[in-house]
Structure formats: structure tokens, C-alpha cells
Design a protein around this motif. Structure first.
Motif, PDB file in Angstrom:
ATOM      1  N   VAL A 149       0.864  -1.184   0.000  1.00  0.00           N
ATOM      2  CA  VAL A 149       0.000   0.000   0.000  1.00  0.00           C
ATOM      3  C   VAL A 149       0.899   1.233   0.000  1.00  0.00           C
ATOM      4  O   VAL A 149       1.833   1.318   0.801  1.00  0.00           O
ATOM      5  N   VAL A 150       0.622   2.165  -0.914  1.00  0.00           N
ATOM      6  CA  VAL A 150       1.314   3.461  -0.923  1.00  0.00           C
ATOM      7  C   VAL A 150       0.450   4.429  -0.115  1.00  0.00           C
ATOM      8  O   VAL A 150      -0.622   4.839  -0.563  1.00  0.00           O
ATOM      9  N   ALA A 151       0.913   4.767   1.092  1.00  0.00           N
ATOM     10  CA  ALA A 151       0.070   5.496   2.041  1.00  0.00           C
ATOM     11  C   ALA A 151       0.337   6.999   2.010  1.00  0.00           C
ATOM     12  O   ALA A 151       0.733   7.617   2.999  1.00  0.00           O
ATOM     13  N   CYS A 152       0.107   7.588   0.848  1.00  0.00           N
ATOM     14  CA  CYS A 152       0.096   9.051   0.718  1.00  0.00           C
ATOM     15  C   CYS A 152      -0.966   9.370  -0.322  1.00  0.00           C
ATOM     16  O   CYS A 152      -1.029   8.705  -1.374  1.00  0.00           O
ATOM     17  N   PHE A 153      -1.793  10.387  -0.050  1.00  0.00           N
ATOM     18  CA  PHE A 153      -2.990  10.582  -0.876  1.00  0.00           C
ATOM     19  C   PHE A 153      -2.690  11.065  -2.292  1.00  0.00           C
ATOM     20  O   PHE A 153      -3.553  11.010  -3.152  1.00  0.00           O
ATOM     21  N   ALA A 158      -4.787  16.155  -6.206  1.00  0.00           N
ATOM     22  CA  ALA A 158      -5.989  15.310  -6.093  1.00  0.00           C
ATOM     23  C   ALA A 158      -6.837  15.402  -7.366  1.00  0.00           C
ATOM     24  O   ALA A 158      -7.388  14.399  -7.844  1.00  0.00           O
ATOM     25  N   GLU A 159      -6.918  16.615  -7.914  1.00  0.00           N
ATOM     26  CA  GLU A 159      -7.712  16.839  -9.135  1.00  0.00           C
ATOM     27  C   GLU A 159      -7.176  15.986 -10.292  1.00  0.00           C
ATOM     28  O   GLU A 159      -7.928  15.370 -11.034  1.00  0.00           O
ATOM     29  N   ARG A 207       5.775  -7.730  -7.591  1.00  0.00           N
ATOM     30  CA  ARG A 207       5.030  -8.862  -8.193  1.00  0.00           C
ATOM     31  C   ARG A 207       3.565  -8.815  -7.776  1.00  0.00           C
ATOM     32  O   ARG A 207       2.661  -8.995  -8.572  1.00  0.00           O
ATOM     33  N   GLY A 208       3.326  -8.572  -6.498  1.00  0.00           N
ATOM     34  CA  GLY A 208       1.954  -8.551  -5.981  1.00  0.00           C
ATOM     35  C   GLY A 208       1.270  -7.225  -6.288  1.00  0.00           C
ATOM     36  O   GLY A 208       1.869  -6.339  -6.893  1.00  0.00           O
ATOM     37  N   PRO A 209       0.020  -7.085  -5.862  1.00  0.00           N
ATOM     38  CA  PRO A 209      -0.697  -5.823  -6.080  1.00  0.00           C
ATOM     39  C   PRO A 209      -0.082  -4.658  -5.296  1.00  0.00           C
ATOM     40  O   PRO A 209       0.403  -4.857  -4.180  1.00  0.00           O
ATOM     41  N   VAL A 210      -0.099  -3.482  -5.892  1.00  0.00           N
ATOM     42  CA  VAL A 210       0.268  -2.244  -5.190  1.00  0.00           C
ATOM     43  C   VAL A 210      -0.920  -1.302  -5.337  1.00  0.00           C
ATOM     44  O   VAL A 210      -1.341  -0.999  -6.454  1.00  0.00           O
ATOM     45  N   VAL A 211      -1.475  -0.865  -4.212  1.00  0.00           N
ATOM     46  CA  VAL A 211      -2.671  -0.018  -4.245  1.00  0.00           C
ATOM     47  C   VAL A 211      -2.353   1.305  -3.548  1.00  0.00           C
ATOM     48  O   VAL A 211      -1.769   1.321  -2.458  1.00  0.00           O
ATOM     49  N   GLY A 212      -2.731   2.405  -4.197  1.00  0.00           N
ATOM     50  CA  GLY A 212      -2.563   3.732  -3.606  1.00  0.00           C
ATOM     51  C   GLY A 212      -3.800   4.101  -2.810  1.00  0.00           C
ATOM     52  O   GLY A 212      -4.917   3.681  -3.138  1.00  0.00           O
ATOM     53  N   ILE A 213      -3.609   4.936  -1.776  1.00  0.00           N
ATOM     54  CA  ILE A 213      -4.753   5.223  -0.904  1.00  0.00           C
ATOM     55  C   ILE A 213      -5.782   6.124  -1.572  1.00  0.00           C
ATOM     56  O   ILE A 213      -6.964   6.044  -1.267  1.00  0.00           O
ATOM     57  N   ALA A 214      -5.360   6.968  -2.518  1.00  0.00           N
ATOM     58  CA  ALA A 214      -6.354   7.818  -3.197  1.00  0.00           C
ATOM     59  C   ALA A 214      -7.212   6.971  -4.128  1.00  0.00           C
ATOM     60  O   ALA A 214      -8.446   7.074  -4.121  1.00  0.00           O
ATOM     61  N   GLU A 215      -6.582   6.122  -4.909  1.00  0.00           N
ATOM     62  CA  GLU A 215      -7.386   5.309  -5.833  1.00  0.00           C
ATOM     63  C   GLU A 215      -8.276   4.343  -5.057  1.00  0.00           C
ATOM     64  O   GLU A 215      -9.432   4.129  -5.436  1.00  0.00           O
ATOM     65  N   ALA A 216      -7.777   3.799  -3.961  1.00  0.00           N
ATOM     66  CA  ALA A 216      -8.599   2.881  -3.150  1.00  0.00           C
ATOM     67  C   ALA A 216      -9.817   3.608  -2.597  1.00  0.00           C
ATOM     68  O   ALA A 216     -10.944   3.090  -2.641  1.00  0.00           O
TER      69      ALA A 216
END
Ligand code: 2AL
Length: 246
Positions: A73-77, A124-125, A90-99
Motif C-alpha cells: 500500500v502506498v500510504a500518501c494521498f 488530487a484533481e 510482483r503482488g498488487p500495489v494499491v494507492g490510498i487515493a485510488e482505493a
């Protein structure tokens, strides 16, 4: 499963807030490894901060791969460096804004983002447009709080953010609120109870999405643009970042 949650700024106190939020929603079989970027800005509040922060973030993803974690998880908006992280992992990488945006679209019609300083609104825009959520986004409101104000109990941050959330609901027609900074993760439950609409902390959202992806046996596609970076020498201060031969 093991999920590595990376705070791309170098403030360990904020990582503690992020880790608590992540562990608060993680399934019983999920281990959260929380990491603070080893180098770069103490807070990320603009494009320059983001660009420099990505190096430390990528170092942590590379370590995460060596540690064999199942996802990141990339924990910056601002979701800095997200696509580069996907090339390395290799595994999933999810950002907190897209999540947060994906989750908001599933539980509400129309969301607003409440962020920190006014200069982060443009970031954000751009993400709203990049992810295709422009028909869902009602507004992006700045609280004018610096990221590190969120760490300071004397800053009155909770009240300032609550006021901005209330305006988003009452004036902008938001059906849900997205907290626009990882350092706001500890406020989600409380603000949701007070406002009576879903308040989404992207850290929690991203952890649950990584669990969902890994649980389905899904990893990052290595065909196409998320293929591992090409092995080549890097020179100068960043030579240690050279992609490895595979
Ligand atoms: C952030 C965040 O999530 N972490 C950080 O340092 N800056 N985002 C923001 N909008 O200020």
C-alpha cells in the motif's frame, strides 16, 4: 498474508497512525508491515516533495519484494510513484487515493475530498481525472492545514477538517467524504459518526483492496507497462536503484 504499508514521508509518528488504521481493518490472517521512507521530505505537500519522496518509497518496495510480502500500500494521498511501484512489485500495489475513490463509488453517489494545504488540490484533481472519477467527484476542499499539523494536538485539526467535511456534504452534495491525507486516518470513524455519511480513510480502503486482490490470486500483470524495469546501470547517487537482472 503479509501487506507492506509504506508511508512515503519520513515522519515516523505519522507511520504509527497509518499502521494503527491498517491493523484496525486487517483480517485476522493478515500481517501489516508498516514502513517509513528512509529518505526525503518529512511531509508531502506538492509536486517537488512527491518527486523526491518516490526514491525512498521505491527503496521500501524493493525491500518488500526481498521480504516476500504479498502486496503493498502506498500510504500518501497523492499516490506518488504508484505506477513505478507496480513495475517493481510482483503482488498488487494499491494507492490510498485510488482505493478511496473506488470504495466511495460503491457506497455513495458523489464524493468530496478534504485535503491539507490548497496546493495539494491540484494533485488530487489530477488523480480524479487519471482514475476516471470526474463524474463522481463533487468537490476537492482544502483545510489549509499543513500535514504535520495533523500530528499536533494543539492544531485543532479535527474541528477544522470536520467543518470542511460538513460544507462538502451540505453545500457540494457529497454523499461520502474522502480524507485527503494518510495522517487523517485516525479521524475517519469519528467524523463518519458525526456527519452521518461514509467517511473513507484510504489506508483502510487500500488494505482491504489488497486483501481482496491477493485473496483472488491476483498479482500485478507483468505483460505490458508494469513489466519489471529493464536491467541497466544507473550512475551517480542513485546507482543503488539500478534494476536487477531477472
Ligand atoms: C499527504 C499524505 O497523505 N501524506 C503526506 O505527507 N501528504 N497528502 C496530502 N494531501 O497532504
Amino acid at each position: 498474508m503479509r501487506i507492506k504499508v509504506i508511508n512515503p514521508n519520513t515522519t515516523a509518528g505519522m507511520t504509527a497512525t497509518i499502521a494503527e488504521a491498517a491493523r484496525g481493518v486487517a483480517a485476522p490472517g493478515t500481517e501489516i508491515l508498516a514502513a517509513t521512507s528512509p529518505t526525503g521530505p518529512v511531509s508531502i505537500e506538492g509536486h517537488y516533495d512527491e518527486a523526491v519522496a518516490v526514491i525512498g518509497l521505491l527503496e521500501e518496495v524493493r525491500k518488500g519484494e526481498d521480504e516476500g510480502v504479498d502486496g503493498h500500500v502506498v500510504a500518501c494521498f497523492g499516490d506518488p510513484g504508484l505506477l513505478a511501484c507496480r513495475e517493481v512489485a510482483r503482488g498488487p500495489v494499491v494507492g490510498i487515493a485510488e482505493a478511496a475513490m473506488h470504495c466511495a463509488a460503491l457506497v455513495s453517489v458523489g464524493f468530496s475530498i478534504v485535503t491539507t494545504l490548497g496546493r495539494t488540490v491540484a494533485i488530487a484533481e489530477r488523480l480524479v481525472l487519471a482514475y476516471g472519477f470526474e463524474r463522481h467527484c463533487r468537490s476537492i476542499r482544502a483545510s489549509d492545514l499543513a500535514v504535520l499539523d495533523l500530528e499536533d494536538p494543539a492544531s485543532d485539526a479535527r474541528r477544522v477538517i470536520l467543518d470542511e467535511c460538513r460544507k462538502a456534504v451540505e453545500q457540494d452534495g457529497a454523499g461520502a467524504i474522502l480524507l485527503g491525507c494518510a495522517g487523517m486516518a485516525d479521524l475517519a470513524r469519528d467524523l463518519g459518526a458525526e456527519l452521518g455519511v461514509p467517511v473513507i480513510d484510504g489506508v483502510a480502503a487500500a488494505v482491504k483492496l489488497v486483501e481482496a486482490l491477493v485473496g483472488q490470486g491476483l498479482a500485478t500483470s507483468k505483460r505490458g507497462p508494469f513489466a519489471f524495469p529493464l536491467a541497466k546501470p544507473y550512475t551517480g547517487a542513485l546507482r543503488h536503484m539500478a534494476p536487477r537482472a531477472r
